[in-house]
Design an enzyme around this catalytic site. Structure first.
Site, PDB file in Angstrom:
ATOM      1  N   ARG A 292       0.830  -1.208   0.000  1.00  0.00           N
ATOM      2  CA  ARG A 292       0.000   0.000   0.000  1.00  0.00           C
ATOM      3  C   ARG A 292       0.862   1.255   0.000  1.00  0.00           C
ATOM      4  NH1 ARG A 292      -1.967   4.005   3.100  1.00  0.00           N
ATOM      5  NH2 ARG A 292      -4.154   4.608   2.778  1.00  0.00           N
ATOM      6  N   SER A 400     -18.214  -9.965   2.076  1.00  0.00           N
ATOM      7  CA  SER A 400     -18.703  -8.967   3.030  1.00  0.00           C
ATOM      8  C   SER A 400     -17.509  -8.432   3.806  1.00  0.00           C
ATOM      9  CB  SER A 400     -19.714  -9.599   3.990  1.00  0.00           C
ATOM     10  OG  SER A 400     -20.116  -8.658   4.981  1.00  0.00           O
ATOM     11  N   ASN A 401     -17.357  -7.133   3.821  1.00  0.00           N
ATOM     12  CA  ASN A 401     -16.225  -6.518   4.516  1.00  0.00           C
ATOM     13  C   ASN A 401     -16.712  -5.931   5.834  1.00  0.00           C
ATOM     14  OD1 ASN A 401     -13.759  -5.431   5.169  1.00  0.00           O
ATOM     15  ND2 ASN A 401     -13.954  -3.662   3.810  1.00  0.00           N
ATOM     16  N   GLY A 425     -12.645  -9.353   8.319  1.00  0.00           N
ATOM     17  CA  GLY A 425     -12.677  -8.475   9.478  1.00  0.00           C
ATOM     18  C   GLY A 425     -11.674  -7.336   9.325  1.00  0.00           C
ATOM     19  N   ILE A 427      -8.276  -5.028  10.164  1.00  0.00           N
ATOM     20  CA  ILE A 427      -6.866  -5.325  10.416  1.00  0.00           C
ATOM     21  C   ILE A 427      -6.541  -4.942  11.856  1.00  0.00           C
ATOM     22  CG2 ILE A 427      -4.498  -4.749   9.803  1.00  0.00           C
ATOM     23  CD1 ILE A 427      -5.379  -4.285   6.971  1.00  0.00           C
ATOM     24  N   HIS A 453     -23.125 -26.930   1.773  1.00  0.00           N
ATOM     25  CA  HIS A 453     -22.549 -28.232   2.114  1.00  0.00           C
ATOM     26  C   HIS A 453     -23.164 -29.373   1.296  1.00  0.00           C
ATOM     27  CE1 HIS A 453     -19.779 -30.524   4.220  1.00  0.00           C
ATOM     28  NE2 HIS A 453     -20.118 -30.306   5.483  1.00  0.00           N
ATOM     29  N   ASP A 457     -17.388 -29.491   0.000  1.00  0.00           N
ATOM     30  CA  ASP A 457     -16.922 -30.107   1.244  1.00  0.00           C
ATOM     31  C   ASP A 457     -15.883 -29.209   1.913  1.00  0.00           C
ATOM     32  OD1 ASP A 457     -14.048 -31.070   0.419  1.00  0.00           O
ATOM     33  OD2 ASP A 457     -15.369 -31.737  -1.203  1.00  0.00           O
TER      34      ASP A 457
END
Length: 483
Positions: A292, A400-401, A425, A427, A453, A457
């Protein structure tokens, strides 16, 4: 002599009657002879009723303006806003109203010229596909089609399958494939706009007048981010907790579920019927943090705000190339699954109207910069409530953040008919041992996966996650393998 005068007077009256008819669009009928010449003055004085019967005749035909099928199985919409009122004159491509479906916000535009005679729904009413939105008066020869033109709201923008992703540089063949009416092409030509560069939001990617005007605005307005001074690398502290407005209810209140929240109800109900399993891991983000710092200036120069999400999405797409069974959609009864060629990666966006998941089309052929640009576009449209059906359809894998709002762990729920989903999630800087046994602060991000499922698997998901993690923890490897 008297006969001649009477005949002459009648001729004058008839001639003026014809002029009156052509100018006032009325039908006239002689109901008696003109007995004296002085009555001509009464005619010119406005007392035409003494000798003529006048009746209003329709200047056109009043027809129902039908809410057409906007695709994606949508059967009804909610009226959000009217852009016209009864008595207004409209021309082709004028906005009639904005509606909210289970998929997206859509603007309905006029397909012909006419006058709005009746509006059949109030704001917030539910309109069924196939019913008349308004009654519109058109010319007799202009009543062959009574359906409204649909334009997706990004506006904006309109139904139809997402076309194949265009190349970065428009070509002659690309321009030739652009669909637009002669009137829209004329507007583009008058403003020196290359129509191949305009993003079409009409059906099947057709370029509309609004698309050309929007393109002009984007050309004239400098991107705000391009004017900002590059900021320092972000800290890993949790975002500040927003101050919520306290509202004390004095009585119970019933809230109708509509808009994006209706999508959540239907989708999560279907998802609850699918047996799902979860898999969690943690990612060392030290290399991404260093990357970054190296590329943030390049993003700023292009008017883009750097976030880790485009890199994580690109790494995900590359890992999916080795695990195509995860980039798939399942039949409702799980009797079959379709491996999708395009990696259409959805990203959940929280809006005031509920959660919505637009997707970035064909990530496998996009650069990180292009992914970033498209992610910013979709996020902005989502917050404005202007996503189109094509932005929300044909997804193959979702993310999803939760870290964007300070979350650390979550268990994502499938978005049928997709077979897998991931969640990231925030940082955190946590103590971790190195391979040499040294303890040092490390940038850590937690990831959670869920899968159908019936078809996937746990071992497959674990191997996929390990491959994706290797790309994230070693960006150089990702760059070497990208085609």
């Amino acid at each position: 002599m008297q006969c001649w005068r009477r005949a002459s007077t009648l001729g004058i009256v008839l001639r003026h009657a014809r002029l009156y008819k052509s100018s006032r669009n009325v039908s006239l009928k002689v109901i008696g002879a003109v007995p004296r010449a002085r009555n001509v003055n009464r005619l010119f004085g406005g007392h035409l009723v003494n000798y003529f019967h006048s009746s209003t005749a329709a200047s056109g035909k009043i027809i129902p303006f039908i809410l057409s099928d906007i695709g994606e199985g949508i059967a009804e919409v909610q009226v959000k806003e009217w852009f016209v009122k009864e008595g207004d004159t409209v021309v082709q491509f004028d906005n009639i109203c904005e509606v909210q479906s289970d998929k997206a916000s859509v603007v309905i535009t006029s397909r012909y010229d006419g006058i709005i005679r009746k509006i059949n729904y109030e704001v917030d009413d539910i309109a069924k596909v196939g019913n008349a939105l308004v009654d519109i008066e058109v010319e007799e020869e202009d009543d062959t089609n009574t359906t409204g033109e649909v334009v997706d709201s990004d506006g904006k923008v309109g139904g139809g399958a997402q076309p194949s992703p265009p190349s970065a540089t428009p070509t002659a063949s690309t321009a030739a494939k652009k669909q637009a009416t002669p009137a829209v092409r004329r507007i583009a030509s008058e403003h020196n706009v290359d129509i191949s560069e305009v993003v079409g939001t009409g059906k099947d990617g057709r370029v509309l007048k609004e698309d050309v005007l929007r393109h002009l605005e984007l050309m004239k307005a400098p991107h705000p981010a391009a004017m900002e001074t590059p900021t320092a690398p972000p800290t890993t502290a949790a975002p500040p907790t927003p101050i919520a407005k306290v509202t004390i209810l004095t009585e119970d209140r019933v809230i109708a579920i509509k808009g994006y929240k209706r999508i959540m109800v239907k989708t999560m109900t279907r998802s609850g019927e699918i047996p799902q399993f979860g898999y969690c891991d943690e990612i060392n983000m030290d290399a991404m943090v260093r990357l970054r710092q190296q590329v943030i200036d390049d993003f700023s120069q292009r008017g883009l705000k750097f976030t880790y999400m485009p890199l994580l999405i690109k790494a995900l797409s590359h890992a999916l190339s080795s695990y195509p069974m995860l980039n798939a959609v399942a039949a409702a009864d799980a009797s079959s699954t379709t491996y999708k060629a395009s990696h259409n990666i959805g990203v959940a966006v929280a809006t005031p109207d509920g959660l919505v998941v637009p997707n970035i089309k064909s990530v496998q052929v996009k650069s990180v910069m292009e992914v970033s640009d498209e992610l910013n576009r979709l996020t902005d449209l989502a917050h404005q409530g202007r996503l189109g059906p094509s932005d929300l359809s044909e997804g193959t894998f979702s993310l999803s953040n939760i870290g964007a709002v300070g979350g650390t762990y979550t268990r994502p729920i499938l978005l049928p008919p997709e077979v897998a989903i991931g969640a990231f999630g925030k940082i955190q800087i946590l103590p971790r041992y190195t391979e040499d046994g040294d303890l040092r602060p490390t940038h850590v991000k937690h990831v959670s996966w869920s899968a159908d499922h019936r078809l996937i698997d746990g071992a497959t998901m674990a191997r996929f996650s390990n491959l994706w993690r290797s790309f994230v923890e070693n960006p150089a490897r990702l760059m070497l393998e990208l085609k």
